[in-house]
Write an enzyme that holds these catalytic residues in place. Structure first.
Site, PDB file in Angstrom:
ATOM      1  N   ARG A  13       0.839  -1.209   0.000  1.00  0.00           N
ATOM      2  CA  ARG A  13       0.000   0.000   0.000  1.00  0.00           C
ATOM      3  C   ARG A  13       0.873   1.258   0.000  1.00  0.00           C
ATOM      4  O   ARG A  13       1.024   1.924  -1.008  1.00  0.00           O
ATOM      5  CB  ARG A  13      -0.956  -0.047   1.211  1.00  0.00           C
ATOM      6  N   ASP A  14       1.511   1.561   1.120  1.00  0.00           N
ATOM      7  CA  ASP A  14       2.295   2.796   1.201  1.00  0.00           C
ATOM      8  C   ASP A  14       3.458   2.749   0.210  1.00  0.00           C
ATOM      9  O   ASP A  14       3.815   3.755  -0.399  1.00  0.00           O
ATOM     10  CB  ASP A  14       2.826   2.984   2.635  1.00  0.00           C
ATOM     11  N   HIS A 206       5.050   4.623  12.699  1.00  0.00           N
ATOM     12  CA  HIS A 206       5.033   4.553  11.226  1.00  0.00           C
ATOM     13  C   HIS A 206       5.963   5.664  10.743  1.00  0.00           C
ATOM     14  O   HIS A 206       5.559   6.826  10.660  1.00  0.00           O
ATOM     15  CB  HIS A 206       3.589   4.754  10.738  1.00  0.00           C
ATOM     16  N   HIS A 208       8.585   7.372   8.074  1.00  0.00           N
ATOM     17  CA  HIS A 208       9.246   7.515   6.772  1.00  0.00           C
ATOM     18  C   HIS A 208      10.688   7.950   7.044  1.00  0.00           C
ATOM     19  O   HIS A 208      10.994   8.499   8.113  1.00  0.00           O
ATOM     20  CB  HIS A 208       8.478   8.513   5.905  1.00  0.00           C
ATOM     21  N   CYS A 239       3.898   9.401   0.172  1.00  0.00           N
ATOM     22  CA  CYS A 239       2.502   9.782   0.011  1.00  0.00           C
ATOM     23  C   CYS A 239       2.400  10.808  -1.108  1.00  0.00           C
ATOM     24  O   CYS A 239       3.146  11.778  -1.126  1.00  0.00           O
ATOM     25  CB  CYS A 239       1.975  10.364   1.326  1.00  0.00           C
ATOM     26  N   ASN A 248       8.974   4.569   3.433  1.00  0.00           N
ATOM     27  CA  ASN A 248       8.992   4.123   4.834  1.00  0.00           C
ATOM     28  C   ASN A 248      10.371   3.568   5.148  1.00  0.00           C
ATOM     29  O   ASN A 248      11.119   3.188   4.255  1.00  0.00           O
ATOM     30  CB  ASN A 248       7.972   2.996   5.033  1.00  0.00           C
TER      31      ASN A 248
HETATM   32  P1  HMG Z   1     -13.573  14.126  -2.299  1.00  0.00           P
HETATM   33  O1  HMG Z   1     -13.300  14.534  -3.720  1.00  0.00           O
HETATM   34  O2  HMG Z   1     -13.657  15.192  -1.272  1.00  0.00           O
HETATM   35  O3  HMG Z   1     -14.868  13.226  -2.111  1.00  0.00           O
HETATM   36  O4  HMG Z   1     -12.463  13.068  -1.887  1.00  0.00           O
HETATM   37  P2  HMG Z   1     -16.084  12.840  -2.984  1.00  0.00           P
HETATM   38  O5  HMG Z   1     -16.970  12.098  -2.072  1.00  0.00           O
HETATM   39  O6  HMG Z   1     -16.601  14.047  -3.692  1.00  0.00           O
HETATM   40  O7  HMG Z   1     -15.505  11.808  -4.063  1.00  0.00           O
HETATM   41  C1  HMG Z   1     -14.780  12.171  -5.220  1.00  0.00           C
HETATM   42  C2  HMG Z   1     -14.843  11.051  -6.231  1.00  0.00           C
HETATM   43  O8  HMG Z   1     -14.232   9.877  -5.705  1.00  0.00           O
HETATM   44  C3  HMG Z   1     -16.270  10.637  -6.566  1.00  0.00           C
HETATM   45  O9  HMG Z   1     -16.242  10.138  -7.905  1.00  0.00           O
HETATM   46  C4  HMG Z   1     -16.547   9.505  -5.633  1.00  0.00           C
HETATM   47  O10 HMG Z   1     -17.511   8.627  -6.085  1.00  0.00           O
HETATM   48  C5  HMG Z   1     -15.201   8.818  -5.576  1.00  0.00           C
HETATM   49  P3  HMG Z   1     -16.909  10.963  -9.120  1.00  0.00           P
HETATM   50  O11 HMG Z   1     -18.317  11.158  -8.704  1.00  0.00           O
HETATM   51  O12 HMG Z   1     -16.140  12.263  -9.177  1.00  0.00           O
HETATM   52  O13 HMG Z   1     -16.699  10.065 -10.285  1.00  0.00           O
HETATM   53  N1  HMG Z   1     -14.945   8.156  -4.293  1.00  0.00           N
HETATM   54  C6  HMG Z   1     -14.479   6.901  -4.189  1.00  0.00           C
HETATM   55  N2  HMG Z   1     -14.153   5.972  -5.096  1.00  0.00           N
HETATM   56  C7  HMG Z   1     -13.705   4.783  -4.640  1.00  0.00           C
HETATM   57  N3  HMG Z   1     -13.563   4.503  -3.336  1.00  0.00           N
HETATM   58  C8  HMG Z   1     -13.880   5.405  -2.395  1.00  0.00           C
HETATM   59  C9  HMG Z   1     -14.352   6.666  -2.816  1.00  0.00           C
HETATM   60  N4  HMG Z   1     -14.747   7.768  -2.152  1.00  0.00           N
HETATM   61  C10 HMG Z   1     -15.113   8.672  -3.065  1.00  0.00           C
HETATM   62  N5  HMG Z   1     -13.714   5.115  -1.110  1.00  0.00           N
HETATM   63  C11 HMG Z   1     -11.605  11.261  -0.554  1.00  0.00           C
HETATM   64  C12 HMG Z   1     -12.398  12.551  -0.556  1.00  0.00           C
HETATM   65  C13 HMG Z   1     -11.298  10.904   0.888  1.00  0.00           C
HETATM   66  C14 HMG Z   1     -12.432  10.177  -1.233  1.00  0.00           C
HETATM   67  C15 HMG Z   1     -10.294  11.500  -1.351  1.00  0.00           C
HETATM   68  O14 HMG Z   1      -9.685  12.641  -0.843  1.00  0.00           O
HETATM   69  C16 HMG Z   1      -9.348  10.340  -1.275  1.00  0.00           C
HETATM   70  O15 HMG Z   1      -9.617   9.260  -1.791  1.00  0.00           O
HETATM   71  N6  HMG Z   1      -8.189  10.542  -0.639  1.00  0.00           N
HETATM   72  C17 HMG Z   1      -7.242   9.461  -0.442  1.00  0.00           C
HETATM   73  C18 HMG Z   1      -5.880  10.017  -0.317  1.00  0.00           C
HETATM   74  C19 HMG Z   1      -4.908   8.893  -0.080  1.00  0.00           C
HETATM   75  O16 HMG Z   1      -5.187   7.732  -0.286  1.00  0.00           O
HETATM   76  N7  HMG Z   1      -3.685   9.297   0.338  1.00  0.00           N
HETATM   77  C20 HMG Z   1      -2.639   8.360   0.577  1.00  0.00           C
HETATM   78  C21 HMG Z   1      -2.892   7.475   1.750  1.00  0.00           C
HETATM   79  S1  HMG Z   1      -2.608   8.255   3.310  1.00  0.00           S
HETATM   80  C22 HMG Z   1      -0.928   8.043   3.609  1.00  0.00           C
HETATM   81  O17 HMG Z   1      -0.196   7.609   2.752  1.00  0.00           O
HETATM   82  C23 HMG Z   1      -0.411   8.338   4.974  1.00  0.00           C
HETATM   83  C24 HMG Z   1      -0.120   7.091   5.803  1.00  0.00           C
HETATM   84  O18 HMG Z   1       0.823   6.256   5.162  1.00  0.00           O
HETATM   85  C25 HMG Z   1       0.438   7.491   7.166  1.00  0.00           C
HETATM   86  C26 HMG Z   1       1.568   8.508   7.012  1.00  0.00           C
HETATM   87  O19 HMG Z   1       2.651   8.179   6.517  1.00  0.00           O
HETATM   88  O20 HMG Z   1       1.279   9.644   7.355  1.00  0.00           O
HETATM   89  C27 HMG Z   1      -1.392   6.273   6.038  1.00  0.00           C
HETATM   90 MG    MG Z   2       2.963   6.545   5.228  1.00  0.00          MG
END
Ligand code: HMG
Ligand code: MG
Length: 300
Positions: A13-14, A206, A208, A239, A248
């Site tokens: 994933r990450d 966690h 990086h 990210c 990481n």
């Molecule tokens: P949004 O644009 O505010 O929300 O995104 P929305 O509800 O308007 O959805 C936008 C579009 O996405 C729509 O599609 C939804 O249907 C679709 P459209 O109508 O435009 O065709 N949608 C989805 N599709 C599939 N699965 C879903 C989903 N939800 C909505 N679950 C949202 C808000 C949270 C969805 C968006 O901002 C998002 O997906 N963000 C994810 C960001 C991400 O994954 N970042 C990386 C992971 S975090 C990380 O790496 C940190 C970590 O490792 C810890 C660290 O190191 O800090 C964990």
């Molecule tokens: Mg991370």
């Protein structure tokens, strides 16, 4: 008996989410299966997020359907909202991860809402996870620093940790998203989180490795009593919404460290070294783990 430390492998994933070229579903599946076979108790396998936001993770359902589930390995996925949770439940995951931030600016950039809005969005996810008997983890991004806001106050991390615990999280990740923290800061933040959570069973580090501090930070966190750490084979990762942040901490380096500390992880370091060399070759780059490369060189 040596003491047990749980290592959560997050490369599928990450590690892969930030790759520019789409990694074939079959490679993701092979990576997860090789990692679980190496003995990880927990593999972070996919994200059920918007494919517009993170295209690399668009095949989460296909990945989960194709993996060989090893008894003894928990498979976790990221779920930002109910849509993600429902897809995760259909994919028969063992644990869902709600992911927030201790920084308002990062919360906006990563999940398009404020911290308070994110908690409100996580409430139904948490309730549904509890009702379905699925484990719940909460990840706190930017616990040490934020690419947009600078150093994070410890109180902001404790605040999100408390909210996650109230939602029923079984585990909480103190995440150094951009790898800026140093050992003394890690100790401070862990001890503060330890006022509201049990450091030995509920809190994960966690880290990086952007500034090369991750191993030192793990030792500092071990000193405070933390016994869960996340790592990524060959140090893959980053990210998409934290520009400049590297991967990481490498799993090979962490396993080598733990062996030296007399800690038991249950994970086969030799197998991980091979996986690190294989996946790095597949991605067209040299493996990034120092310990992994040293062990691979000695073997050849
Ligand atoms: P949004 O644009 O505010 O929300 O995104 P929305 O509800 O308007 O959805 C936008 C579009 O996405 C729509 O599609 C939804 O249907 C679709 P459209 O109508 O435009 O065709 N949608 C989805 N599709 C599939 N699965 C879903 C989903 N939800 C909505 N679950 C949202 C808000 C949270 C969805 C968006 O901002 C998002 O997906 N963000 C994810 C960001 C991400 O994954 N970042 C990386 C992971 S975090 C990380 O790496 C940190 C970590 O490792 C810890 C660290 O190191 O800090 C964990
Ligand atoms: Mg991370």
């Amino acid at each position: 008996m040596s003491e047990y430390v749980k290592i959560v492998e997050v490369a599928p994933r990450d590690g892969l989410q930030n790759e520019k070229q789409f990694v074939d579903t079959a490679i993701k599946v092979e990576l997860i299966d090789r990692l679980s076979a190496a003995g990880f108790p927990n593999v972070e396998a996919a994200s059920f997020v918007s494919p517009k936001w993170v295209p690399q993770m668009a095949d989460g359902a296909e990945v989960m359907a194709a993996i060989a589930r090893r008894p003894g390995t928990l498979y976790s996925v990221l779920t930002p909202n109910m849509r993600g949770f429902e897809a995760a439940l259909a994919a028969r995951v063992d644990e869902v991860v709600i992911f927030g931030a201790a920084s308002e600016a990062f919360s906006q950039r990563n999940i398009n809402c404020s911290i308070a809005e994110s908690i409100a969005r996580f409430e139904p996810v948490a309730a549904a996870a509890k009702a379905a008997g699925v484990r719940l983890r909460g990840s706190i991004s930017c616990s040490l620093g934020c690419p947009y806001q600078g150093e994070t106050p410890v109180s902001a991390v404790v605040d999100v940790a408390e909210r996650f615990l109230r939602l029923g999280c079984d585990e909480i990740d103190v995440a150094d998203t951009i790898g800026v923290g140093t050992a003394a800061q890690i100790k401070r933040v862990m001890l503060a989180v330890g006022q509201v959570a049990d450091l030995g069973t509920q809190v994960a580090g966690h880290f990086h490795d952007t500034y090369g501090q991750a191993l030192a930070n793990i030792v500092a966190a071990l000193d405070t009593g933390v016994r869960i750490f996340h790592s990524s084979v060959s140090g893959l990762g980053g990210c998409p919404y934290a520009k400049g942040a590297t991967g990481n901490v490498a799993t090979e380096d962490v396993l080598y460290l733990m062996r030296g500390q007399g800690m038991d992880t249950g994970v086969d370091l030799d197998a991980i070294v091979e996986i690190g060399q294989w996946i790095s070759g597949h991605l067209g780059r040299k493996a990034a783990s120092r310990a992994g490369n040293a062990l691979a060189a000695r073997k050849s």
